[in-house]
Design an enzyme around this catalytic site. Sequence first.
Site, PDB file in Angstrom:
ATOM      1  N   LYS A  67      -7.355   1.317  -2.784  1.00  0.00           N
ATOM      2  CA  LYS A  67      -6.956   0.867  -1.443  1.00  0.00           C
ATOM      3  C   LYS A  67      -7.196   1.959  -0.405  1.00  0.00           C
ATOM      4  O   LYS A  67      -7.556   1.679   0.742  1.00  0.00           O
ATOM      5  CB  LYS A  67      -5.485   0.464  -1.446  1.00  0.00           C
ATOM      6  CG  LYS A  67      -4.971  -0.062  -0.090  1.00  0.00           C
ATOM      7  CD  LYS A  67      -5.732  -1.291   0.383  1.00  0.00           C
ATOM      8  CE  LYS A  67      -5.288  -1.733   1.778  1.00  0.00           C
ATOM      9  NZ  LYS A  67      -3.942  -2.315   1.799  1.00  0.00           N
ATOM     10  N   LYS A 105       0.302   4.787   8.513  1.00  0.00           N
ATOM     11  CA  LYS A 105       0.894   5.209   7.235  1.00  0.00           C
ATOM     12  C   LYS A 105      -0.166   5.332   6.160  1.00  0.00           C
ATOM     13  O   LYS A 105      -0.233   6.334   5.434  1.00  0.00           O
ATOM     14  CB  LYS A 105       1.973   4.201   6.818  1.00  0.00           C
ATOM     15  CG  LYS A 105       2.577   4.425   5.434  1.00  0.00           C
ATOM     16  CD  LYS A 105       1.963   3.500   4.370  1.00  0.00           C
ATOM     17  CE  LYS A 105       2.257   2.047   4.641  1.00  0.00           C
ATOM     18  NZ  LYS A 105       1.729   1.166   3.562  1.00  0.00           N
ATOM     19  N   THR A 158       0.862  -1.175   0.000  1.00  0.00           N
ATOM     20  CA  THR A 158       0.000   0.000   0.000  1.00  0.00           C
ATOM     21  C   THR A 158       0.900   1.227   0.000  1.00  0.00           C
ATOM     22  O   THR A 158       1.627   1.485   0.962  1.00  0.00           O
ATOM     23  CB  THR A 158      -0.928   0.018   1.222  1.00  0.00           C
ATOM     24  OG1 THR A 158      -1.773  -1.134   1.174  1.00  0.00           O
ATOM     25  CG2 THR A 158      -1.799   1.272   1.216  1.00  0.00           C
TER      26      THR A 158
END
Length: 295
Positions: free
Chosen positions: A177, A245, A102
């Site tokens: 995502k 993150k 990701t």
Amino acid sequence: MNIEKSNITIGFIGIGVMGKSMAGHLLKAGYNLHIYTRTKDKATDLITQGAVWKNSVTELAKQANVIITMIGYPQDVESIYLGSNGIISNANKGTYLIDMTTSTPTLAQKIAQIAKEKDMFSLDAPVSGGDIGAREARLTIMVGGESQAFEVCKPILEKLGVNITLQGEAGAGQHTKMCNQIAIATNMIGICESVAYAQTAGLDPEKVLQSISAGAAGSWSLSNLAPRIIKEDFEPGFFVKHFIKDMGIALEEASSMGMEMPGLELAKKLYDKLANQGEEDRGTQALYKLWEQKT
């Protein structure tokens, strides 16, 4: 267009909580698999099963014609793909690059452009499903890139997941995502509050979960992570630090599009608090600890 399995050498970089299972599925499917990760001990089981260890990204890149990465942070992705000792500088023309980390849509687009200039093909293909989805080869895979490259790589991706969708051009997988992580972030707040409420009210949380997970409140996180919360199992299927993150990326992307994300901002604030308490290497369900302290 399909490539015969016997002509494919897959290089897999990143043997972590999810990457180890993913690489194992490819090995069991009969692919010639070369692997590299910063800590070789993590790859011992795969090497025993027949995977070929490579001592560096450079060495792996020169010998594989499909390279999959499943690593930690965008800066790691940029270094491994674009550094002088990285993948694109050392891979052969015609190599297919699949980043399943990701990362940021902008970086995915940059990698795709540079790969194209080098006559390589690039897909950004982040996943959802955590350690369970990785172990069971039931990951959801969100893909950005050219349709031709997607069709070539799809048989490989099908060994890792069951819900595999080409979302659009380079970067589209990463944007998708972000949608996934945004939905999960506020959902986890609701799950933690729900379990805490049940316990405070003197209910049996397992019975409550049995009822609400089958109704309108049902979700993957409720079915798979709430039971871990009840058992006080906070081991990582997906690290808190990696979720922070991801939320940071989503907030930056939203800001660049002029969007406000109050729910996501709250979730990140709570996870930042959790990380500051030393829980950054726990699973995302450890968010419950913030309520546990109050009950």
